[in-house]
Design an enzyme around this catalytic site. Sequence first.
Site, PDB file in Angstrom:
ATOM      1  N   LYS A   1      24.164  18.846  -4.409  1.00 35.93           N
ATOM      2  CA  LYS A   1      23.403  17.946  -5.284  1.00 35.93           C
ATOM      3  C   LYS A   1      23.254  18.613  -6.643  1.00 35.93           C
ATOM      4  O   LYS A   1      22.706  19.705  -6.751  1.00 35.93           O
ATOM      5  CB  LYS A   1      22.022  17.648  -4.689  1.00 35.93           C
ATOM      6  CG  LYS A   1      21.086  16.887  -5.643  1.00 35.93           C
ATOM      7  CD  LYS A   1      19.725  16.566  -5.026  1.00 35.93           C
ATOM      8  CE  LYS A   1      18.768  15.974  -6.046  1.00 35.93           C
ATOM      9  NZ  LYS A   1      17.437  15.656  -5.479  1.00 35.93           N
TER      10      LYS A   1
ATOM     11  N   LYS B   1       8.426  10.436 -12.388  1.00 34.40           N
ATOM     12  CA  LYS B   1       7.503  11.407 -11.778  1.00 34.40           C
ATOM     13  C   LYS B   1       6.299  11.594 -12.691  1.00 34.40           C
ATOM     14  O   LYS B   1       6.444  11.612 -13.907  1.00 34.40           O
ATOM     15  CB  LYS B   1       8.202  12.766 -11.617  1.00 34.40           C
ATOM     16  CG  LYS B   1       9.243  12.826 -10.516  1.00 34.40           C
ATOM     17  CD  LYS B   1       9.854  14.226 -10.456  1.00 34.40           C
ATOM     18  CE  LYS B   1      11.004  14.285  -9.461  1.00 34.40           C
ATOM     19  NZ  LYS B   1      10.604  14.084  -8.072  1.00 34.40           N
TER      20      LYS B   1
ATOM     21  N   ASP C   1      16.966  20.908 -10.002  1.00 32.85           N
ATOM     22  CA  ASP C   1      17.477  19.917  -9.056  1.00 32.85           C
ATOM     23  C   ASP C   1      19.005  19.925  -8.925  1.00 32.85           C
ATOM     24  O   ASP C   1      19.580  19.088  -8.243  1.00 32.85           O
ATOM     25  CB  ASP C   1      16.976  18.523  -9.462  1.00 32.85           C
ATOM     26  CG  ASP C   1      16.684  17.637  -8.259  1.00 32.85           C
ATOM     27  OD1 ASP C   1      16.557  18.171  -7.146  1.00 32.85           O
ATOM     28  OD2 ASP C   1      16.602  16.410  -8.450  1.00 32.85           O
TER      29      ASP C   1
ATOM     30  N   ARG D   1      20.292  11.586  -2.775  1.00 37.38           N
ATOM     31  CA  ARG D   1      21.082  11.027  -1.670  1.00 37.38           C
ATOM     32  C   ARG D   1      22.150  10.060  -2.186  1.00 37.38           C
ATOM     33  O   ARG D   1      23.171   9.855  -1.537  1.00 37.38           O
ATOM     34  CB  ARG D   1      20.137  10.353  -0.660  1.00 37.38           C
ATOM     35  CG  ARG D   1      19.351   9.208  -1.201  1.00 37.38           C
ATOM     36  CD  ARG D   1      18.147   8.853  -0.341  1.00 37.38           C
ATOM     37  NE  ARG D   1      17.051   9.833  -0.472  1.00 37.38           N
ATOM     38  CZ  ARG D   1      15.925   9.790   0.212  1.00 37.38           C
ATOM     39  NH1 ARG D   1      15.719   8.829   1.097  1.00 37.38           N
ATOM     40  NH2 ARG D   1      14.986  10.700   0.028  1.00 37.38           N
TER      41      ARG D   1
HETATM   42  N1  BES Z   1      14.369  16.419  -6.530  1.00 35.11           N
HETATM   43  C1  BES Z   1      13.375  15.783  -5.742  1.00 35.11           C
HETATM   44  C2  BES Z   1      12.890  16.627  -4.564  1.00 35.11           C
HETATM   45  C3  BES Z   1      12.197  17.913  -4.890  1.00 35.11           C
HETATM   46  C4  BES Z   1      10.822  18.000  -4.791  1.00 35.11           C
HETATM   47  C5  BES Z   1      12.898  19.059  -5.186  1.00 35.11           C
HETATM   48  C6  BES Z   1      10.182  19.194  -5.054  1.00 35.11           C
HETATM   49  C7  BES Z   1      12.273  20.256  -5.445  1.00 35.11           C
HETATM   50  C8  BES Z   1      10.905  20.323  -5.371  1.00 35.11           C
HETATM   51  C9  BES Z   1      13.931  14.468  -5.179  1.00 35.11           C
HETATM   52  O1  BES Z   1      14.896  13.833  -5.944  1.00 35.11           O
HETATM   53  C10 BES Z   1      12.809  13.510  -5.043  1.00 35.11           C
HETATM   54  O2  BES Z   1      12.262  13.153  -6.039  1.00 35.11           O
HETATM   55  N2  BES Z   1      12.500  13.118  -3.816  1.00 35.11           N
HETATM   56  C11 BES Z   1      11.458  12.213  -3.557  1.00 35.11           C
HETATM   57  C12 BES Z   1      11.947  11.229  -2.527  1.00 35.11           C
HETATM   58  C13 BES Z   1      11.042  10.055  -2.313  1.00 35.11           C
HETATM   59  C14 BES Z   1      11.024   9.176  -3.538  1.00 35.11           C
HETATM   60  C15 BES Z   1      11.524   9.294  -1.105  1.00 35.11           C
HETATM   61  C16 BES Z   1      10.259  12.998  -3.047  1.00 35.11           C
HETATM   62  O3  BES Z   1      10.448  13.969  -2.320  1.00 35.11           O
HETATM   63  O4  BES Z   1       9.140  12.654  -3.418  1.00 35.11           O
HETATM   64 ZN    ZN Z   2      15.975  15.040  -7.186  1.00 38.08          ZN
HETATM   65 MN    MN Z   3      14.073  12.584  -7.438  1.00 38.85          MN
END
Ligand code: BES
Ligand code: ZN
Ligand code: MN
Length: 512
Positions: free
Chosen positions: A274, A286, A297, A360
């Site tokens: 990724k 966010k 990321d 994903r």
């Molecule tokens: N890049 C983030 C996940 C992440 C969180 C990486 C903290 C490193 C530290 C990912 O793209 C994301 O935002 N995931 C969401 C998914 C949700 C929207 C289903 C999450 O984990 O909140």
């Molecule tokens: Zn992400």
């Molecule tokens: Mn994300």
Amino acid sequence: MTALTLSSSGAATLRADVLVVGVAKGPDGPVPAPGSEAVAEAFDGGLATVLETLGATGAEGETTKLPVSGLKAPLVLAVGLGTAPEDGEEYGTEALRRAAGNAARALNGTGKAGFALPLASAEAVAAVAEGALLGAYAFTAYKSDDAEAGKGAKKKGAGKGPLGEVALLGVKARDKAAKAAAERATALAEEMNRARDLVNTPPNDLYPESFAAVAAAAGKEHGVKVQVIDDKALLKGGFGGLIGVGQGAAHGPRLVKLAYNHPKAEKSLAYVGKGITYDSGGISLKPAGHNETMKCDMAGAAAVFAAVITAARLGLKVNVTGWLALAENMPSGTATRPGDVLRMYGGKTVEVLNTDAEGRLVLADAITKASEDEPDAIVDVATLTGAMVVALGNRTFGVMGNDDAFRTAVHELAEEAGEPAWPMPFPEELRKGLDSSVADMANVGGRMGGGMAAGVFLNEFVGEGITWAHLDIAGPAFNEAGPFGYTPKGATGSAIRTLVSLAEWTASGELG
Ligand code: BES
Ligand code: ZN
Ligand code: MN
């Protein structure tokens, strides 16, 4: 980077700025570890007492500096090894790796250090070499010289740069296994440190195109074939995931293929990373407090890049293909909206209900593409979900997959390499949670089991019959706390050692 040398001379004769010795936690106080004999002699057998007087206990993470006379080095650094092993047992590799890392970190700005740690085996040499080279890492590219020169620094930048040279003491020059271990550790640490640099580089300088350029240059240097599929070609090729995630950003997405081939290879691995060079969340933006570190990321893609280059440098007898799924996730008038349906590479449709579940989407395209080559196994690496961090904490990555034996093998290789990992299941109800009323699937389900649901989503894109594992490194990829052992603050290089070990394991014929 810090130079590594093997030295057959002992601590008594080496010209250096400092000698590093180990000290273990004994039942009645600190105990100097094997390797420290010459230094102990300089203290007339009183080294343990001196250390105790200075407050040393031998605990992990402890470093104690003391002046010494009668040797060719003016200073000794005693580094804690934790509890001493049972009689007849050797020190564990991770204890050595961490101690060497702690020592190297304590010696920032020093010229040359002789490491007189317990180096009884090639494994110990490898561990100390890795720990020292990884611990010496510092990311200073964005510090101006003046800022770098701390108060009282003798010259510009002094006192902050990494340790200059690490000499491992008491290793016989003719010891082929030790030499090979040191060479492996050097290649691995250099590539890990380069990956750390990439992850630490701010997202205004590291974006899909510039990341791809770094990969292309490194590939050229190390005999790895690199192909960059740019945004135009991705659009034409039907890569709806990469295009959908990247279309809100000024910097377009890229899919990078790195191919390392060995002429006598019997097995092939595909590593998929990724590579979100910045994750703002997109239209599902966010909140403040959650986006400051989202340059990390792309740590999965950096890990894949480092692993393929390391495999090439080591000349492993296996074919390893790396796929870097690079995009910047930004909100704008051209960004994908929650509610949009994307047609992924391969034809499946996905309703995007949350643009922050973007990893994903880019991985789905890359996994489908990687499957076309029919590799013996696919491993994807991703900072995929906050849910995995909640489940496993900041230092352990989750291992999932479609084959229990392979998942177990990957987990064991990770632990042996010094990377904490833990297996996670795919509970069957999670797939239903991803059903969409308009498309083949939605990109998010319910909140519960979010880390595993992401894995269930990816599973849908793995080619028929291909063994696959998924590593969610969202916790350990980026260390927001203070440094420890050989792990710095910021980018860590998570999963690289696991991927390299897996390539070696596959090269030795272990993959069924
Ligand atoms: N890049 C983030 C996940 C992440 C969180 C990486 C903290 C490193 C530290 C990912 O793209 C994301 O935002 N995931 C969401 C998914 C949700 C929207 C289903 C999450 O984990 O909140
Ligand atoms: Zn992400
Ligand atoms: Mn994300």
